[in-house]
Design a protein around this motif. Structure first.
Motif, short mmCIF file in Angstrom:
data_model
loop_
_atom_site.label_atom_id
_atom_site.label_comp_id
_atom_site.label_asym_id
_atom_site.label_seq_id
_atom_site.Cartn_x
_atom_site.Cartn_y
_atom_site.Cartn_z
N GLY A 53 0.80 -1.22 0.00
CA GLY A 53 0.00 0.00 0.00
C GLY A 53 0.83 1.26 0.00
O GLY A 53 0.30 2.34 0.22
N ASP A 54 2.15 1.14 -0.17
CA ASP A 54 3.05 2.29 -0.29
C ASP A 54 3.38 2.96 1.03
O ASP A 54 3.79 4.12 1.07
CB ASP A 54 2.47 3.36 -1.23
N ILE A 55 3.22 2.22 2.11
CA ILE A 55 3.58 2.80 3.40
C ILE A 55 5.10 2.83 3.56
O ILE A 55 5.64 3.65 4.32
CB ILE A 55 2.88 2.00 4.52
N ILE A 80 -3.66 -2.56 14.52
CA ILE A 80 -3.03 -1.95 13.34
C ILE A 80 -3.68 -0.60 13.05
O ILE A 80 -2.99 0.38 12.75
CB ILE A 80 -3.12 -2.89 12.12
N ARG A 81 -4.96 -0.56 13.21
CA ARG A 81 -5.65 0.71 12.98
C ARG A 81 -5.14 1.80 13.94
O ARG A 81 -4.88 2.93 13.54
CB ARG A 81 -7.15 0.52 13.17
N GLY A 82 -4.97 1.40 15.19
CA GLY A 82 -4.46 2.35 16.19
C GLY A 82 -3.06 2.82 15.82
O GLY A 82 -2.73 4.01 15.91
N ALA A 83 -2.22 1.87 15.39
CA ALA A 83 -0.85 2.21 15.03
C ALA A 83 -0.82 3.14 13.81
O ALA A 83 -0.02 4.08 13.75
CB ALA A 83 -0.05 0.94 14.75
N LEU A 84 -1.69 2.89 12.85
CA LEU A 84 -1.75 3.75 11.65
C LEU A 84 -2.21 5.15 12.02
O LEU A 84 -1.62 6.14 11.61
CB LEU A 84 -2.72 3.15 10.61
N THR A 85 -3.26 5.21 12.84
CA THR A 85 -3.81 6.52 13.19
C THR A 85 -2.77 7.35 13.94
O THR A 85 -2.67 8.56 13.76
CB THR A 85 -5.08 6.36 14.05
N SER A 86 -1.97 6.67 14.76
CA SER A 86 -1.01 7.42 15.60
C SER A 86 0.12 8.04 14.77
O SER A 86 0.79 8.95 15.23
CB SER A 86 -0.43 6.51 16.69
N ILE A 87 0.32 7.57 13.53
CA ILE A 87 1.36 8.18 12.68
C ILE A 87 0.92 9.56 12.21
O ILE A 87 1.74 10.47 12.08
CB ILE A 87 1.59 7.31 11.42
N LEU A 88 -0.36 9.68 11.93
CA LEU A 88 -0.85 10.92 11.32
C LEU A 88 -0.77 12.06 12.33
O LEU A 88 -1.10 11.89 13.49
CB LEU A 88 -2.27 10.73 10.78
N LEU A 89 -0.31 13.19 11.86
CA LEU A 89 -0.05 14.32 12.75
C LEU A 89 -1.37 14.93 13.22
O LEU A 89 -2.31 15.04 12.45
CB LEU A 89 0.73 15.39 11.99
N SER A 262 -7.23 7.44 -8.01
CA SER A 262 -6.64 6.63 -9.08
C SER A 262 -5.64 5.61 -8.57
O SER A 262 -4.93 5.00 -9.37
CB SER A 262 -5.91 7.54 -10.08
N THR A 263 -5.52 5.47 -7.27
CA THR A 263 -4.52 4.54 -6.77
C THR A 263 -5.11 3.56 -5.77
O THR A 263 -6.03 3.90 -5.03
CB THR A 263 -3.33 5.29 -6.11
N ALA A 264 -4.55 2.36 -5.74
CA ALA A 264 -4.93 1.36 -4.74
C ALA A 264 -3.91 1.37 -3.60
O ALA A 264 -3.92 0.51 -2.74
CB ALA A 264 -5.01 -0.02 -5.38
N ARG A 265 -3.02 2.39 -3.62
CA ARG A 265 -1.90 2.40 -2.68
C ARG A 265 -1.87 3.68 -1.87
O ARG A 265 -0.84 4.32 -1.73
CB ARG A 265 -0.59 2.24 -3.46
N GLY A 266 -3.00 4.02 -1.27
CA GLY A 266 -3.11 5.28 -0.54
C GLY A 266 -2.26 5.37 0.72
O GLY A 266 -2.28 6.38 1.41
N GLY A 267 -1.48 4.35 1.00
CA GLY A 267 -0.64 4.34 2.20
C GLY A 267 0.45 5.39 2.19
O GLY A 267 1.06 5.68 3.22
N ILE A 268 0.68 6.01 1.03
CA ILE A 268 1.70 7.06 0.93
C ILE A 268 1.37 8.22 1.88
O ILE A 268 2.27 8.93 2.33
CB ILE A 268 1.83 7.54 -0.54
N VAL A 269 0.11 8.39 2.23
CA VAL A 269 -0.28 9.44 3.19
C VAL A 269 0.50 9.25 4.51
O VAL A 269 1.02 10.21 5.07
CB VAL A 269 -1.79 9.37 3.49
N PHE A 270 0.57 8.00 4.98
CA PHE A 270 1.25 7.74 6.25
C PHE A 270 2.74 7.98 6.11
O PHE A 270 3.39 8.55 6.97
CB PHE A 270 0.98 6.29 6.69
N ALA A 271 3.29 7.51 4.97
CA ALA A 271 4.73 7.62 4.76
C ALA A 271 5.15 9.08 4.73
O ALA A 271 6.17 9.47 5.32
CB ALA A 271 5.11 6.93 3.45
#
Ligand SMILES: Nc1nc2c(ncn2[C@@H]2O[C@H](COP(=O)(O)OP(=O)(O)OP(=O)(O)O)[C@@H](O)[C@H]2O)c(=O)[nH]1
Ligand SMILES: [Mg+2]
Length: 309
Positions: A53-55, A80-89, A262-271
């Motif tokens: 997912g491009d994380i 995992i959801r908690g860990a993902l959310t905690s990355i976002l500022l 247009s992408t299936a890899r929206g994980g770039i937001v976290f990165a």
């Protein structure tokens, strides 16, 4: 694209915007959550899904590590959801620009590599601002591409915004200077500067951008422009190197992630937030005037998990 003023129409929505990501890497991830006991293999598979997912590999490993250590979470999915959310500022509800001094316009400088959606994003932003009753001046500082000013003019008409443009090939710095003058003289609320797409590796073009930034400082000392980096979500991990180079040159204050639809890899937001510590301000979810959404971390994660409106 027409230059008719914008009629009320359907606003872009996040659920549709992330539909591909939800069906892409997130569905791989969600598929794992069904199993009662989460084995080492399942955690590894989760890490792989996040990478797909491009994380990014480093961050994916950290997310899984944090999720595994989370004893409070009821399920691996929740961990995992908690860990993902905690990355976002954490962010202000009210996106910038707040820096305008009384009687002076705020300034938004929009930068990025070629074709990422800068001009379209500016058009959408101008429409948002106009709908909020704010007076907008657009600066056509992409003097490199012959059709660029015309493209911006169409958006200016849609948003009933003013535009300052010079002849093709003119000095972009002069356009910016004039647009700031016009913004001050016309008591605009915001001046939004379109710039030519440029590769982050071309030092002469990056120098030109630094010069534009200095011109803003000179004409309006002390006003910190909202400096938005427009990233095409389909770019992948190379987007991180782009963003870092633009950050070094002009000091980014926000990111707009376009083409999320247009992408299936929206994980770039976290990165991107993890690496730059610069918040994603908006996401682009289509080509229409309303397809720009303020970025809301919780709503974004919920949409990836297929919840919410
Ligand atoms: N699907 C989709 N398309 C988008 C989005 N944002 C922009 N586009 C499309 O991307 C293409 C390029 O957009 P532009 O706004 O011209 O990009 P630019 O960064 O200004 O390009 P240059 O000025 O040449 O560097 C256009 O066809 C836009 O309609 C988005 O959020 N979703
Ligand atoms: Mg453009």
């Amino acid at each position: 694209m027409t230059d008719e003023p914008v009629e009320p129409s359907h606003p872009g929505d996040l659920a549709t915007g992330v539909a591909r990501s939800r069906g892409g890497f997130m569905s791989r991830l969600r598929g794992l959550f069904g199993s009662a006991a989460f084995s080492d293999e399942a955690w590894d598979a989760a890490e792989e899904a996040l990478i797909a997912g491009d994380i990014g590999p480093g961050l994916a490993a950290r997310v899984v590590e944090r999720a595994r250590a989370d004893r409070a979470a009821e399920t691996p999915g929740a961990a995992i959801r908690g860990a993902l959310t905690s990355i976002l500022l954490p962010r202000d509800r009210q996106p910038r620009p707040p820096s305008a001094r009384p009687g002076e316009p705020a300034v938004v400088l929009v930068v990025g590599v070629n074709g990422t959606g800068k001009t379209t994003t500016i058009g959408k932003l101008a429409v948002r601002e106009a709908e909020a009753g704010r007076r907008v001046v657009l600066a056509a500082a992409d003097t490199f591409r012959a059709a660029a000013a015309e493209q911006l003019r169409i958006w200016a008409n849609r948003a009933a915004a003013d535009i300052v443009a010079h002849a093709p090939g003119a000095d972009p710095g002069a356009v910016v200077f004039d647009a700031l003058d016009a913004g001050i003289a016309r008591r605009a609320d915001v001046v939004i500067v379109d710039t030519a797409g440029r590769l982050h590796t071309k030092s002469n073009l990056m120098d030109e951008l630094a010069k534009i930034r200095r011109i803003i400082d000179k004409r309006m000392p002390g006003v910190e422009p909202e400096t938005l980096f427009v990233l095409d979500a389909t770019t992948g991990q190379n987007g991180l190197a782009q963003a870092a180079a633009f950050h070094r040159t002009v000091g980014l204050t926000g990111v707009v992630l376009t083409k999320l639809d247009s992408t299936a890899r929206g994980g770039i937001v976290f990165a991107i937030e993890d690496q730059l510590s610069v918040p994603v301000r908006y996401v682009g979810v289509g080509e229409g005037p309303r397809d720009l959404l303020p970025f809301d971390p919780e709503a974004f994660v919920a949409a990836l998990y297929g919840e919410g409106p």
